[in-house]
Motif scaffolding. Structure first.
Motif, mmCIF file in Angstrom:
data_model
loop_
_atom_site.group_PDB
_atom_site.id
_atom_site.type_symbol
_atom_site.label_atom_id
_atom_site.label_comp_id
_atom_site.label_asym_id
_atom_site.label_seq_id
_atom_site.Cartn_x
_atom_site.Cartn_y
_atom_site.Cartn_z
ATOM 1 N N ILE A 56 1.162 -2.986 1.801
ATOM 2 C CA ILE A 56 1.481 -2.523 3.159
ATOM 3 C C ILE A 56 2.593 -1.485 3.110
ATOM 4 O O ILE A 56 2.497 -0.405 3.707
ATOM 5 C CB ILE A 56 1.857 -3.715 4.070
ATOM 6 C CG1 ILE A 56 0.614 -4.571 4.355
ATOM 7 C CG2 ILE A 56 2.501 -3.229 5.374
ATOM 8 C CD1 ILE A 56 0.912 -5.926 4.973
ATOM 9 N N ILE A 57 3.660 -1.786 2.366
ATOM 10 C CA ILE A 57 4.793 -0.871 2.280
ATOM 11 C C ILE A 57 4.385 0.443 1.613
ATOM 12 O O ILE A 57 4.723 1.527 2.098
ATOM 13 C CB ILE A 57 5.968 -1.546 1.540
ATOM 14 C CG1 ILE A 57 6.569 -2.641 2.424
ATOM 15 C CG2 ILE A 57 7.037 -0.522 1.140
ATOM 16 C CD1 ILE A 57 7.609 -3.499 1.733
ATOM 17 N N GLU A 58 3.658 0.369 0.509
ATOM 18 C CA GLU A 58 3.237 1.586 -0.193
ATOM 19 C C GLU A 58 2.315 2.445 0.656
ATOM 20 O O GLU A 58 2.441 3.678 0.666
ATOM 21 C CB GLU A 58 2.564 1.227 -1.511
ATOM 22 C CG GLU A 58 3.532 0.717 -2.558
ATOM 23 C CD GLU A 58 2.849 0.216 -3.816
ATOM 24 O OE1 GLU A 58 1.633 0.483 -3.995
ATOM 25 O OE2 GLU A 58 3.520 -0.446 -4.610
ATOM 26 N N THR A 59 1.403 1.820 1.387
ATOM 27 C CA THR A 59 0.496 2.570 2.258
ATOM 28 C C THR A 59 1.288 3.300 3.342
ATOM 29 O O THR A 59 1.045 4.481 3.618
ATOM 30 C CB THR A 59 -0.556 1.638 2.886
ATOM 31 O OG1 THR A 59 -1.319 1.027 1.839
ATOM 32 C CG2 THR A 59 -1.475 2.383 3.830
ATOM 33 N N CYS A 60 2.234 2.592 3.959
ATOM 34 C CA CYS A 60 3.073 3.232 4.983
ATOM 35 C C CYS A 60 3.858 4.392 4.382
ATOM 36 O O CYS A 60 3.890 5.490 4.951
ATOM 37 C CB CYS A 60 4.039 2.217 5.596
ATOM 38 S SG CYS A 60 3.274 1.003 6.677
ATOM 39 N N MET A 61 4.487 4.176 3.242
ATOM 40 C CA MET A 61 5.309 5.226 2.623
ATOM 41 C C MET A 61 4.489 6.463 2.260
ATOM 42 O O MET A 61 4.949 7.587 2.464
ATOM 43 C CB MET A 61 6.018 4.698 1.378
ATOM 44 C CG MET A 61 7.272 3.939 1.693
ATOM 45 S SD MET A 61 8.483 4.990 2.514
ATOM 46 C CE MET A 61 9.925 4.012 2.291
ATOM 47 N N LYS A 62 3.290 6.270 1.752
ATOM 48 C CA LYS A 62 2.437 7.419 1.404
ATOM 49 C C LYS A 62 2.142 8.254 2.632
ATOM 50 O O LYS A 62 2.206 9.484 2.598
ATOM 51 C CB LYS A 62 1.136 6.951 0.757
ATOM 52 C CG LYS A 62 1.300 6.522 -0.678
ATOM 53 C CD LYS A 62 -0.011 6.042 -1.260
ATOM 54 C CE LYS A 62 0.220 5.487 -2.652
ATOM 55 N NZ LYS A 62 -0.945 4.790 -3.172
ATOM 56 N N ARG A 63 1.818 7.591 3.729
ATOM 57 C CA ARG A 63 1.494 8.341 4.943
ATOM 58 C C ARG A 63 2.727 8.977 5.564
ATOM 59 O O ARG A 63 2.663 10.082 6.117
ATOM 60 C CB ARG A 63 0.773 7.443 5.939
ATOM 61 C CG ARG A 63 -0.610 7.079 5.393
ATOM 62 C CD ARG A 63 -1.573 6.501 6.357
ATOM 63 N NE ARG A 63 -1.823 7.254 7.554
ATOM 64 C CZ ARG A 63 -2.403 6.728 8.622
ATOM 65 N NH1 ARG A 63 -2.808 5.463 8.613
ATOM 66 N NH2 ARG A 63 -2.612 7.461 9.704
ATOM 67 N N LEU A 64 3.866 8.303 5.465
ATOM 68 C CA LEU A 64 5.101 8.844 6.026
ATOM 69 C C LEU A 64 5.587 10.058 5.247
ATOM 70 O O LEU A 64 6.004 11.056 5.842
ATOM 71 C CB LEU A 64 6.193 7.768 6.046
ATOM 72 C CG LEU A 64 5.945 6.595 6.989
ATOM 73 C CD1 LEU A 64 6.959 5.496 6.734
ATOM 74 C CD2 LEU A 64 5.964 7.042 8.434
#
Length: 104
Positions: A36-44
């Motif tokens: 979840i954190i990695e997915t958010c960070m990639k998009r951010l």
């Protein structure tokens, strides 16, 4: 950064990992949180904007126990913000994801 679009990013990330009624599995929680954190960070970071981001995620099995959270910030309200998403539709677990962003 638009808080409404931030909600789309976070909800998509959470739904892709623990959406629906995925059963709580203690052995998988660490992987789910990281995903979840990695997915958010990639998009951010794809925004390529001058911001720093902090993403937190908490997953807790629904057992009837209480869950209390708090945070405090001191920042420039004109360019810094946070978004909190509480996923409560899953009947087996809570998932609380928070994104903080601050201008450089």
């Amino acid at each position: 950064i638009n808080a409404e679009y931030m909600g789309v990013i976070v909800k998509d990330a959470v739904d892709s990992v623990v959406g629906g009624n995925v059963q709580y599995d203690q052995e998988k929680v660490g992987h789910w949180i990281n995903s979840i954190i990695e997915t958010c960070m990639k998009r951010l970071t794809a925004f390529n904007k001058p911001f720093k981001f902090v993403v937190t995620c908490l997953i807790m099995q629904k057992t009837g126990a209480g869950l209390h959270m708090a945070s405090s910030t001191l920042w420039d309200i004109s360019c810094d913000n946070l978004f909190l998403h509480k996923e409560e539709s899953n009947k087996f677990m809570y998932c609380v994801t928070t994104v903080y962003w601050t201008a450089l």
